[in-house]
Write a protein that holds these residues in place. Structure first.
Motif, PDB file in Angstrom:
ATOM      1  N   CYS A 228       1.009  -1.176  -0.066  1.00 19.04           N
ATOM      2  CA  CYS A 228       0.204   0.098   0.028  1.00 19.04           C
ATOM      3  C   CYS A 228       0.909   1.187   0.229  1.00 19.04           C
ATOM      4  O   CYS A 228       0.504   2.379  -0.677  1.00 19.04           O
ATOM      5  CB  CYS A 228      -0.939  -0.109   1.423  1.00 19.04           C
ATOM      6  N   PHE A 229       2.012   1.208   0.906  1.00 25.68           N
ATOM      7  CA  PHE A 229       2.701   2.477   1.061  1.00 25.68           C
ATOM      8  C   PHE A 229       3.883   2.609   0.432  1.00 25.68           C
ATOM      9  O   PHE A 229       4.638   3.693   0.136  1.00 25.68           O
ATOM     10  CB  PHE A 229       2.768   2.841   2.345  1.00 25.68           C
ATOM     11  N   GLY A 230       4.594   1.407   0.057  1.00 25.85           N
ATOM     12  CA  GLY A 230       5.831   1.223  -0.825  1.00 25.85           C
ATOM     13  C   GLY A 230       7.075   1.789  -0.223  1.00 25.85           C
ATOM     14  O   GLY A 230       7.020   2.305   1.176  1.00 25.85           O
ATOM     15  N   GLU A 231       8.102   2.015  -0.632  1.00 25.03           N
ATOM     16  CA  GLU A 231       9.538   2.071   0.114  1.00 25.03           C
ATOM     17  C   GLU A 231       9.564   3.614   0.386  1.00 25.03           C
ATOM     18  O   GLU A 231      10.440   3.907   1.472  1.00 25.03           O
ATOM     19  CB  GLU A 231      10.373   1.944  -0.859  1.00 25.03           C
ATOM     20  N   ASP A 232       8.810   4.572   0.070  1.00 23.89           N
ATOM     21  CA  ASP A 232       8.938   6.101   0.519  1.00 23.89           C
ATOM     22  C   ASP A 232       7.932   6.745   1.366  1.00 23.89           C
ATOM     23  O   ASP A 232       8.011   7.816   1.973  1.00 23.89           O
ATOM     24  CB  ASP A 232       8.870   6.942  -0.720  1.00 23.89           C
ATOM     25  N   ARG A 233       6.844   5.720   1.840  1.00 28.27           N
ATOM     26  CA  ARG A 233       5.834   6.097   2.783  1.00 28.27           C
ATOM     27  C   ARG A 233       5.685   5.331   4.053  1.00 28.27           C
ATOM     28  O   ARG A 233       4.637   5.447   4.765  1.00 28.27           O
ATOM     29  CB  ARG A 233       4.602   6.504   2.156  1.00 28.27           C
ATOM     30  N   LEU A 234       6.929   4.553   4.332  1.00 26.36           N
ATOM     31  CA  LEU A 234       6.988   3.698   5.564  1.00 26.36           C
ATOM     32  C   LEU A 234       8.198   4.308   6.458  1.00 26.36           C
ATOM     33  O   LEU A 234       9.141   4.489   5.955  1.00 26.36           O
ATOM     34  CB  LEU A 234       7.062   2.177   5.077  1.00 26.36           C
ATOM     35  N   ILE A 235       7.835   4.173   7.845  1.00 26.76           N
ATOM     36  CA  ILE A 235       8.653   4.949   8.694  1.00 26.76           C
ATOM     37  C   ILE A 235       8.730   3.993   9.712  1.00 26.76           C
ATOM     38  O   ILE A 235       7.592   3.889  10.374  1.00 26.76           O
ATOM     39  CB  ILE A 235       8.277   6.347   8.922  1.00 26.76           C
ATOM     40  N   TYR A 236      10.182   3.897  10.317  1.00 26.22           N
ATOM     41  CA  TYR A 236      10.258   2.816  11.652  1.00 26.22           C
ATOM     42  C   TYR A 236       9.915   3.698  12.703  1.00 26.22           C
ATOM     43  O   TYR A 236      10.311   4.743  13.026  1.00 26.22           O
ATOM     44  CB  TYR A 236      11.640   2.512  11.466  1.00 26.22           C
ATOM     45  N   LYS A 263      14.473  -6.208   0.758  1.00 26.08           N
ATOM     46  CA  LYS A 263      14.105  -5.246  -0.019  1.00 26.08           C
ATOM     47  C   LYS A 263      15.117  -4.602  -1.016  1.00 26.08           C
ATOM     48  O   LYS A 263      14.983  -3.917  -1.720  1.00 26.08           O
ATOM     49  CB  LYS A 263      12.917  -4.253   0.106  1.00 26.08           C
ATOM     50  N   GLY A 264      16.283  -4.668  -0.073  1.00 22.81           N
ATOM     51  CA  GLY A 264      17.354  -3.900  -0.731  1.00 22.81           C
ATOM     52  C   GLY A 264      18.221  -2.976   0.169  1.00 22.81           C
ATOM     53  O   GLY A 264      17.169  -2.442   1.184  1.00 22.81           O
ATOM     54  N   ASP A 265      19.282  -2.788   0.045  1.00 23.10           N
ATOM     55  CA  ASP A 265      20.058  -1.618   1.071  1.00 23.10           C
ATOM     56  C   ASP A 265      19.283  -0.477   1.025  1.00 23.10           C
ATOM     57  O   ASP A 265      18.938   0.478   1.955  1.00 23.10           O
ATOM     58  CB  ASP A 265      21.417  -1.564   0.830  1.00 23.10           C
ATOM     59  N   GLY A 266      18.820   0.204  -0.211  1.00 28.55           N
ATOM     60  CA  GLY A 266      18.466   1.378  -0.445  1.00 28.55           C
ATOM     61  C   GLY A 266      17.014   1.419   0.509  1.00 28.55           C
ATOM     62  O   GLY A 266      16.476   2.573   1.019  1.00 28.55           O
ATOM     63  N   VAL A 267      16.144   0.629   0.254  1.00 29.88           N
ATOM     64  CA  VAL A 267      14.799   0.223   1.054  1.00 29.88           C
ATOM     65  C   VAL A 267      15.143   0.506   2.349  1.00 29.88           C
ATOM     66  O   VAL A 267      14.336   1.347   3.178  1.00 29.88           O
ATOM     67  CB  VAL A 267      14.060  -0.730   0.564  1.00 29.88           C
ATOM     68  N   LEU A 268      16.060  -0.357   3.011  1.00 30.13           N
ATOM     69  CA  LEU A 268      16.246  -0.458   4.449  1.00 30.13           C
ATOM     70  C   LEU A 268      16.597   1.146   4.812  1.00 30.13           C
ATOM     71  O   LEU A 268      16.395   1.383   5.800  1.00 30.13           O
ATOM     72  CB  LEU A 268      17.480  -1.324   4.667  1.00 30.13           C
ATOM     73  N   ALA A 269      17.428   1.702   4.166  1.00 30.78           N
ATOM     74  CA  ALA A 269      18.051   2.833   4.443  1.00 30.78           C
ATOM     75  C   ALA A 269      16.834   3.928   4.681  1.00 30.78           C
ATOM     76  O   ALA A 269      16.596   4.737   5.713  1.00 30.78           O
ATOM     77  CB  ALA A 269      19.103   3.635   3.491  1.00 30.78           C
TER      78      ALA A 269
END
Length: 290
Positions: A228-236, A263-269
């Protein structure tokens, strides 16, 4: 390798000796019935490689907005932002003067809405939300008094307002498949581009401790949030110290990292740090602190 600084966007602090108190902590709660100070989390942050924190006010007491700013002011490099709580005044004449005063501190990044002053989302309520957007501040929603449909309505009416739903929209996990009706509402609010989802209180989504420590127990809600939110709109965020009821800090951090690392280092960051910096307007490691 992308350097992924961890910014924990959901840490609570409180002092039980203060007259305001924390009304929701029960007398017999052996885990939470004590004070939690900046020093308590500073040690935990160092042990777990957490570089930055956004403190979220633990209750609705209006004086606690300033208290959270004051108590964290000596360690601005760690405590980079404060989300207060203005549930008791939004939509009233008291809102603007208090909000103006709090915003004098750039670390006051926004506020949380958990309680509800009035049933209707009236003109005065939207007036204050529009002011919030103009100031570049954020709104955390603890879904309950405001449901997902309310959040969608608000996000649509004030598209310039930065909104985040805490704790996956306050989903409850019990080992059974997610309720299809709830999933449908979750998907609807996610279509609003100004809404983020906080990957927080993961263990706390299980109401009976101890929470499972295996990724499979959380994959359905994590997959849904990702879709739903993808890599740019999820926050830990951790939801410490409330998360201590159901599990330890290190393992929930590791479990969350393990999901997004795939999901990849970029997503993790992004999920663990840079998305938080962009949403709340707090600095990343090496940037000038406010």
């Amino acid at each position: 390798m992308v350097r992924a600084e961890v910014i924990d966007t959901h840490v609570h602090l409180w002092d039980l000796s203060r007259p305001e108190g924390i009304y929701w902590i029960k007398e017999d709660d052996k885990v939470l019935r004590r004070s939690y100070t900046p020093a308590d989390f500073e040690k935990l942050a160092k042990e777990n490689g957490v570089g930055g924190v956004v403190v979220v006010q633990a209750g609705q007491s209006l004086p606690d907005n300033q208290w959270n700013l004051d108590v964290t002011a000596k360690n601005r490099s760690l405590f980079r932002g404060v989300v207060g709580n203005l549930s008791e005044v939004i939509g009233s004449d008291e809102f603007r003067p208090l909000f103006d005063k709090l915003c004098e501190d750039p670390r006051y990044v926004g506020y949380r809405l958990s309680g509800r002053l009035r049933e209707d989302l009236d003109e005065a309520f939207y007036r204050d939300l529009k002011l919030t957007a103009e100031r570049g501040r954020t709104v955390d929603f603890l879904v309950g008094k405001y449901d997902l449909e309310d959040v969608k309505e608000i996000a649509t009416a004030v598209p310039e307002l930065k909104i985040i739903i805490d704790h996956f929209g306050n989903v409850v996990l019990d080992g059974e498949p997610l309720d299809p009706a709830w999933v449908a509402e979750f998907r609807k609010v996610a279509k609003c581009p100004n809404v983020r989802c906080k990957v927080s209180a993961l263990y706390g989504r299980f109401q009976s401790p101890p929470a499972p420590k295996v990724l499979s127990a959380y994959r359905e809600i994590l997959d849904l949030a990702w879709d739903c939110f993808g890599e740019d709109r999820l926050i830990y965020g951790s939801d410490w110290p409330v998360t201590r009821r159901t599990g330890d800090y290190a393992s929930v951090l590791d479990l969350t990292r393990s999901y997004f690392r795939d999901k990849g280092d970029g997503v993790l960051a992004k999920v663990m740090g840079s998305n938080a910096a962009g949403f709340y307007g707090v600095p990343l490691l090496g940037e000038d602190s406010k």
